[in-house]
Design a protein around this motif. Structure first.
Motif, mmCIF file in Angstrom:
data_model
loop_
_atom_site.group_PDB
_atom_site.id
_atom_site.type_symbol
_atom_site.label_atom_id
_atom_site.label_comp_id
_atom_site.label_asym_id
_atom_site.label_seq_id
_atom_site.Cartn_x
_atom_site.Cartn_y
_atom_site.Cartn_z
ATOM 1 N N GLY A 272 0.850 -1.180 0.000
ATOM 2 C CA GLY A 272 0.000 0.000 0.000
ATOM 3 C C GLY A 272 0.882 1.225 0.000
ATOM 4 N N ILE A 273 0.277 2.379 0.188
ATOM 5 C CA ILE A 273 1.018 3.639 0.290
ATOM 6 C C ILE A 273 0.976 4.093 1.744
ATOM 7 N N GLY A 274 2.144 4.276 2.327
ATOM 8 C CA GLY A 274 2.212 4.742 3.710
ATOM 9 C C GLY A 274 2.377 6.238 3.818
ATOM 10 N N LEU A 275 2.804 6.869 2.717
ATOM 11 C CA LEU A 275 2.964 8.326 2.692
ATOM 12 C C LEU A 275 2.838 8.803 1.256
ATOM 13 N N GLY A 307 -8.088 -0.861 -4.064
ATOM 14 C CA GLY A 307 -8.364 -1.948 -3.134
ATOM 15 C C GLY A 307 -7.344 -2.107 -2.031
ATOM 16 N N LYS A 308 -6.315 -1.265 -2.017
ATOM 17 C CA LYS A 308 -5.264 -1.375 -1.010
ATOM 18 C C LYS A 308 -5.242 -0.129 -0.118
ATOM 19 N N PRO A 309 -4.625 -0.225 1.047
ATOM 20 C CA PRO A 309 -4.586 0.928 1.953
ATOM 21 C C PRO A 309 -3.630 2.004 1.453
ATOM 22 N N VAL A 310 -4.069 3.246 1.543
ATOM 23 C CA VAL A 310 -3.212 4.378 1.209
ATOM 24 C C VAL A 310 -3.371 5.452 2.286
ATOM 25 N N GLY A 366 -11.115 3.595 -5.648
ATOM 26 C CA GLY A 366 -11.413 2.422 -4.821
ATOM 27 C C GLY A 366 -10.331 2.035 -3.842
ATOM 28 N N VAL A 367 -9.541 2.994 -3.392
ATOM 29 C CA VAL A 367 -8.518 2.682 -2.399
ATOM 30 C C VAL A 367 -9.114 2.715 -0.997
ATOM 31 N N GLU A 368 -8.397 2.123 -0.041
ATOM 32 C CA GLU A 368 -8.778 2.198 1.370
ATOM 33 C C GLU A 368 -8.084 3.430 1.956
ATOM 34 N N LEU A 369 -8.826 4.521 2.073
ATOM 35 C CA LEU A 369 -8.226 5.826 2.344
ATOM 36 C C LEU A 369 -8.021 6.130 3.818
ATOM 37 N N SER A 370 -6.852 6.693 4.107
ATOM 38 C CA SER A 370 -6.574 7.372 5.370
ATOM 39 C C SER A 370 -5.899 8.691 5.021
ATOM 40 N N VAL A 371 -6.086 9.698 5.851
ATOM 41 C CA VAL A 371 -5.361 10.953 5.681
ATOM 42 C C VAL A 371 -4.599 11.263 6.955
ATOM 43 N N MET A 372 -3.512 12.004 6.801
ATOM 44 C CA MET A 372 -2.781 12.433 7.997
ATOM 45 C C MET A 372 -2.219 13.828 7.788
ATOM 46 N N ALA A 373 -2.054 14.526 8.879
ATOM 47 C CA ALA A 373 -1.590 15.910 8.853
ATOM 48 C C ALA A 373 -0.129 15.993 9.271
#
Length: 524
Positions: A272-275, A307-310, A366-373
């Protein structure tokens, strides 16, 4: 005379010194072309030829080298660079080589102003610039000479296309006068198991026939050129799943800043994408990109990870990373001023528009989305950001831990968000009061420093207590030797440049959790 730099890949070797040719000189600004349209029309084909040549080289290699060459090829064919150069021909009557030089310079200035990882990508633009200019002039571009025997390679810096084509059987070690621990030189050297020292001031002034290089100690010493090398152990393979030998999971994710980065990361097997650094969408903009423009740009990056976490980081800008449409004024110490999330406190609508665009792009792909500051200092700031993210329809919000105060209050911050990610590059800079771009203090930014690892351990312990993930997305995550230490401290995911994934994955598969905890205890 012994020189000191920053050791970025361990091992001690000696051998004959081979110096990489210097960059091309600046092309002339005159005479003005007779036919501006025809002159501008030369640039696109030259860029396409460079991209094609790099793509051909990419197909001849595999793994980390292929990913880096594909990324550089995509940069060479970037329509924004070509269009900017064509405008300079038409508007200022510049010859095509000079126009490419100046257009690339504008991009490099923007990247250098962005600092950190983005600043180190300016060297990649310079490499692409030189290749296109050489194509326009009909000359051979600078680069690594053909090696016929094992040698120590010395350069001002190395571009990704140079490092990606290196033969580890002929390159005993790499030494650069510039660069840093997140440069392609460092990443590829570790991936190939080649000892390397970067930021070694004065190495280009040496005239000895050979060099002794200690990539662990970060030292370079003149020698008579006799080859002395320890045999390299073969790197184990990695199956694309981040886990220890006993099955304990540590997700291996990618740091990306463009669509090309994302494609390379997907090809390298990132989980996935961690950053996702969103600054690329803003760097060359003279006005704030519209929500739809942002949506399209973000979707292009997210698409390979459907479909993957980002994890998407919101805009990390400020007086230390200036943007044309975001005047911040001058500050006596920009690194300690209004940057990261602090920019949004007086401009919440800027953040809200970005969050809306991110949410739309995630829905499109269709990604599994998270956001961070970025640059969060207190639990109140974390709560403010999380509330705005959820108002935008984003369910999972986290923050970067890159300020010592945030690390010390990690439990309070984790009570407000769903996860945290340690940015060890900036965290080290603030812990040691050492500018991460300054070679003279580069050793203090070593991610293996005891004080830094103790803070990582504190944050990981807080995450375990709250039952929430704690990742690392700084340079520490890309070091195979340090990855097991971070796992032993309790870190749940590691995010890095695509080229580092296989090496870190293989290293983690060779140790179990008990061994990782033992290494962590010794490290702190």
């Amino acid at each position: 005379m012994q020189l000191s730099g920053v050791g970025v890949s361990p091992g001690r070797v000696a051998g004959p010194r081979v110096v990489v040719a210097a960059d091309l000189p600046e092309p002339a600004s005159s005479p003005a072309p007779d036919d501006l349209g025809a002159e501008a029309g030369r640039i696109g084909p030259a860029a396409d030829a460079v991209a094609a040549a790099l793509s051909d080289r990419a197909r001849s290699v595999s793994g980390d080298a292929r990913s880096l060459l594909e990324t550089t090829a995509a940069m060479a064919s970037d329509p924004a660079l070509v269009a900017a150069a064509e405008r300079l021909v038409r508007d200022r009557s510049l010859p095509a080589p000079r126009a490419v030089w100046e257009a690339a310079g504008e991009f490099m200035t923007a990247l250098q102003a962005a600092g950190g990882y983005m600043a180190e990508r300016a060297r990649d633009v310079a490499d692409v610039r030189d290749r296109i200019v050489a194509a326009l002039l009909g000359v051979t571009p600078p680069g690594v000479p053909e090696l016929t025997s094992p040698s120590v390679l010395v350069a001002r810096d190395l571009a990704p296309a140079d490092t990606a084509g290196l033969d580890p059987d002929l390159v005993l070690a790499l030494v650069t006068a510039e660069g840093g621990p997140t440069s392609h030189t460092a990443i590829l050297a570790r991936a190939l198991g080649i000892p390397a020292v970067v930021a070694c001031a004065g190495v280009l002034d040496l005239d000895s026939p050979g060099l002794t290089v200690d990539g662990s100690a970060g030292t370079v010493t003149p020698s008579d050129g006799t080859v002395q090398a320890r045999p390299r152990t073969a790197r184990a393979s990695w199956d694309g799943v981040g886990r220890l030998a006993d099955g304990h999971r540590v997700k291996l994710l990618a740091n990306v800043g463009s669509a090309a980065d994302a494609r390379a990361a997907a090809a390298a097997g990132a989980e996935g994408i961690g950053l996702f650094r969103t600054e690329f969408c803003y760097l060359a903009a003279t006005s704030e990109p519209t929500e739809e423009e942002q949506r399209a740009a973000y979707a292009a990056v997210l698409e390979p990870f459907a479909g993957k976490p980002v994890v998407v980081r919101t805009l990390d800008a400020g007086s230390d990373k200036p943007l044309a449409f975001l005047p911040m004024g001058e500050e006596p110490n920009p690194a300690l001023g209004v940057r990261g999330l602090r920019v949004a406190f007086d401009r919440p609508e800027l953040l809200d528009r970005q969050l809306a665009a991110i949410a739309s792009a995630a829905a499109d792909t269709g990604v599994e989305l998270s956001v961070m500051a970025p640059m969060v200092a207190t639990a109140a700031e974390a709560a403010w950001f999380a509330a705005r993210a959820r108002t935008a329809g984003i369910a999972r919000a986290g923050v970067m831990i890159e300020i010592p105060a945030a690390a010390l209050c990690a439990a309070d911050i984790l009570a407000e968000v769903d996860f945290v990610s340690l940015g060890t590059n900036d965290l080290a800079q603030y812990v040691f009061a050492a500018d991460r771009q300054l070679g003279a203090v580069a050793a203090l930014n070593d991610p293996g420093q005891q004080a830094l690892l103790r803070l990582v351990g504190m944050v990981a312990e807080a995450g375990q207590a709250e039952g929430k993930p704690v990742g690392v997305c700084g340079e520490a995550a890309a070091d195979p030797a340090l990855a097991s230490v971070l796992a032993g401290l309790g870190v749940t995911s590691l995010s890095m440049n695509a080229a580092a994934l296989a090496g870190v994955g293989a290293e983690l598969r060779s140790v179990d959790l008990a061994a990782c905890r033992e290494r962590a205890a010794k490290a702190v």
